[in-house]
Design an enzyme around this catalytic site. Structure first.
Site, PDB file in Angstrom:
ATOM      1  N   GLU A  85       0.811  -1.228   0.000  1.00 50.07           N
ATOM      2  CA  GLU A  85       0.000   0.000   0.000  1.00 50.07           C
ATOM      3  C   GLU A  85       0.842   1.275   0.000  1.00 50.07           C
ATOM      4  O   GLU A  85       0.724   2.125   0.893  1.00 50.07           O
ATOM      5  CB  GLU A  85      -0.951  -0.004   1.192  1.00 50.07           C
ATOM      6  CG  GLU A  85      -1.904  -1.183   1.190  1.00 50.07           C
ATOM      7  CD  GLU A  85      -2.845  -1.188   2.387  1.00 50.07           C
ATOM      8  OE1 GLU A  85      -2.639  -0.366   3.315  1.00 50.07           O
ATOM      9  OE2 GLU A  85      -3.777  -2.008   2.411  1.00 50.07           O
ATOM     10  N   GLU A 138      -4.946  -8.746   0.630  1.00 49.24           N
ATOM     11  CA  GLU A 138      -5.534  -8.475   1.951  1.00 49.24           C
ATOM     12  C   GLU A 138      -7.032  -8.291   1.786  1.00 49.24           C
ATOM     13  O   GLU A 138      -7.497  -7.614   0.861  1.00 49.24           O
ATOM     14  CB  GLU A 138      -4.954  -7.216   2.603  1.00 49.24           C
ATOM     15  CG  GLU A 138      -3.546  -7.360   3.147  1.00 49.24           C
ATOM     16  CD  GLU A 138      -3.065  -6.096   3.845  1.00 49.24           C
ATOM     17  OE1 GLU A 138      -3.920  -5.319   4.347  1.00 49.24           O
ATOM     18  OE2 GLU A 138      -1.844  -5.880   3.879  1.00 49.24           O
TER      19      GLU A 138
END
Length: 591
Positions: free
Chosen positions: A245, A413
């Protein structure tokens, strides 16, 4: 006689249908007490009959017979089915789980910038994954998974500024690297495949002092550190994530200031951070892109990349505006966080990992919480169709397009903050239904990593949000883990490679049974802050149905920020009437 029998059968069928009290999840029907008592002499099991009594069958039933008939439905018993080469996994991060880790996040927490931390028993010990990794590894094995995602901490391996230790940025703590080798091999010995993350939201202290990723010198330092890690661990690693991220990290660290080193930024500072080219966000993301490219090229050049599958774990939320005046902030969020990073590295990926948690409804300075939407306890709106939409958008934008070197996706995720475990079983089944629907349309999704095994330290929100399949008793000497019902749900799915309709119905029944009751909530009422202690709210969205329904999806359309999926919930107007809200963007990006 035949005609009379049909008439009697038709009449009896109407009587039989009128006595149906409930359709059971397994496809049987439950009859009313009067009907059941009338048929009790026929069979002890006759109160649960297969649905779909035919006309002649009903006649036999009325005559005291016993009929097994198929439920008249085109719906299969399996909601979602996956090929046997689909991989199931679990995800962790060093800051969340490793003890004996004296990094920037620990200093940030001790200075009072992390909620739900100081009042927790032994908060700095996390889950003791450094000294006792077998506890988490054993749980992953019990779940029947194939992939264990873990990371290495850059600051643990390179604790001192490279300029003071030879200048190259290579691993300084050889003992720590050897320990990582031991942990990874322990994962492998238990039959699990390794997904290794090089950077998971944690900079060394010396890098924080040097401006973090806005400092271009970090590119070479990170490349040198990564080369040593890959050399040591590549033989036991199958999937390598260079960055987790990165756009979220740049936003929350440099523009919002709610991640180390801080301090929290004002709105005007946040807007300056977003300035093209010269702003801190652009500089940080540019350097992270360069670092990814350097690691990828080095691994391939030295032959390490032939076996390693190299990718990133990119955060993709589904962003919508609550009001027309929130459209500007929403457009900025889409432009900065959705595609720009992958656009820049699309030619240096073997696969694209996507982290998806839900929908962000941007409203002024915060994230909205409408009463007709389902929420996690961390304030994230649940939107299962958004995962399908994201996969569709990325597939259409990159696969078989010039410059892109990859065709495959993994959900790296996906999880929900839910201490009660009321939401999580349905969250899992519905998101997997979305993935299966995407696969059926030709989108190559080859794996699913659930976040996470056990409740842990969740960045600036501390220990309040509970993402684990297992709860943790932090007052016990061994940090005792207890399986939640969702652990069994995920284990059953991973072992069967399928989600049954019975599992789906049972999971959703738990959600609806708890509507109107109180539950813990880890965000303030205005949505801007985490909490040291959860407040208790009535369950949101008594009528919200966030199950995956493919028929609710609309066709994608193009906007200046890229391809977005317009849905009924999004405002129709595209007018931009307000400046971007950095607090809203930051909260929306955080998992």
């Amino acid at each position: 006689q035949w005609s009379a029998g049909l008439r009697r059968g038709k009449e009896a069928s109407l009587v039989a249908i009128s006595t149906i009290e409930e359709v059971m999840p397994d496809g049987f029907v439950k009859l009313s007490e009067s009907a059941s008592s009338g048929l009790a002499t026929t069979s002890a099991a006759s109160s649960r009959l297969k649905m779909g009594v035919a006309v002649i069958g009903a006649g036999l039933l009325a005559a005291g017979g016993f009929v097994w008939a198929r439920r008249p439905t085109t719906e299969p018993l399996i909601l979602a089915e996956f090929d046997r080469d689909f991989v199931w996994g679990i995800g962790t991060a060093p800051v969340h789980v490793e003890d004996n880790l004296d990094g920037g996040w620990l200093a940030f927490a001790r200075d009072g910038h992390v909620k739900a931390w100081e009042d927790q028993p032994v908060p700095e010990e996390r889950l003791r994954f450094w000294t006792a990794p077998e506890t988490e590894i054993d749980l992953a094995v019990e779940l029947g998974l194939q992939v264990f995602r873990l990371g290495v901490d850059w600051g643990r391996l390179v604790p001192y500024h490279p300029a003071q230790h030879g200048g190259g940025g290579h691993v300084q703590d050889k003992g720590a690297l050897k320990r990582y080798v031991q942990i990874v091999r322990q994962v492998r010995r238990r039959g699990l495949r390794v997904m290794l993350t090089l950077f998971h939201h944690s900079l060394p202290k010396w890098a924080l002092a040097d401006g973090g990723w806005t400092n271009g010198a970090l590119v070479d330092y990170f490349a040198a550190f990564s080369a040593d890690v890959v050399d040591a661990l590549a033989a036991d690693t199958e999937f390598l994530i260079t960055f987790n991220e990165p756009t979220v990290f740049a936003m929350l660290t440099h523009c919002a200031g709610i991640w180390p080193p801080g301090p929290k930024k004002s709105t005007s500072q946040g807007i300056r951070c977003l300035a093209p080219i010269v702003g801190d966000y652009a500089r940080a993301v540019w350097n992270i892109q360069a670092a990814h490219r350097a690691v990828y090229a080095d691994a391939k050049a030295r032959g390490r990349g032939s076996a390693l599958k190299i990718g990133v774990a990119h955060n993709v939320g589904y962003n919508v505006a609550e009001h027309v005046w929130d459209e500007a902030a929403t457009a900025v969020a889409k432009a900065l966080l959705k595609f720009s990073f992958i656009d820049a590295i699309r030619d240096t990926l073997d696969f694209c990992g996507l982290n998806y948690y839900g929908k962000e409804i941007i409203s002024g300075q915060t994230i909205a919480q409408p009463t007709d939407v389902g929420y996690s306890e961390a304030g994230r709106a649940i939107d299962t169709e958004g995962l399908y939409s994201v996969l569709q958008m990325f597939h259409e934008r990159y696969v078989n397009k010039p410059g892109a070197t990859w065709k495959r996706f993994m959900v790296t995720e996906n999880g929900v903050a839910d201490a009660t475990d009321v939401l999580r079983p349905a969250f899992i089944t519905e998101h997997l239904a979305a993935i299966a629907a995407a696969v059926s349309k030709g989108i190559d999704v080859f794996g699913y990593i659930h976040w996470t095994i056990s409740d842990n330290w969740e960045w600036a929100d501390g220990y309040c949000p509970k993402f684990g399949l297992y709860s943790v008793d932090r007052t016990s000497p061994s940090l005792t883990r207890t399986a939640r019902p969702s652990a069994t749900v995920y284990a059953d799915i991973s072992k069967s490679y399928a989600v049954s309709r019975e599992q789906r119905e049972a999971a959703w029944k738990v959600v609806t049974a708890h509507r109107g009751q109180l539950r813990p909530f880890c965000r303030s009422e205005d949505g801007k802050e985490g909490l040291d202690e959860p407040r208790y709210n009535r369950w949101f969205s008594d009528n919200a149905d966030w199950r995956f329904h493919e028929e609710r999806l609309a066709a994608p359309h193009h906007t200046p920020g890229g391809i977005f999926l317009q849905r009924e919930a999004a405002p129709e107007s595209r007018a931009a009437a307000a400046a971007p809200s950095l607090p809203a963007l930051a909260l929306g990006a955080a998992a």
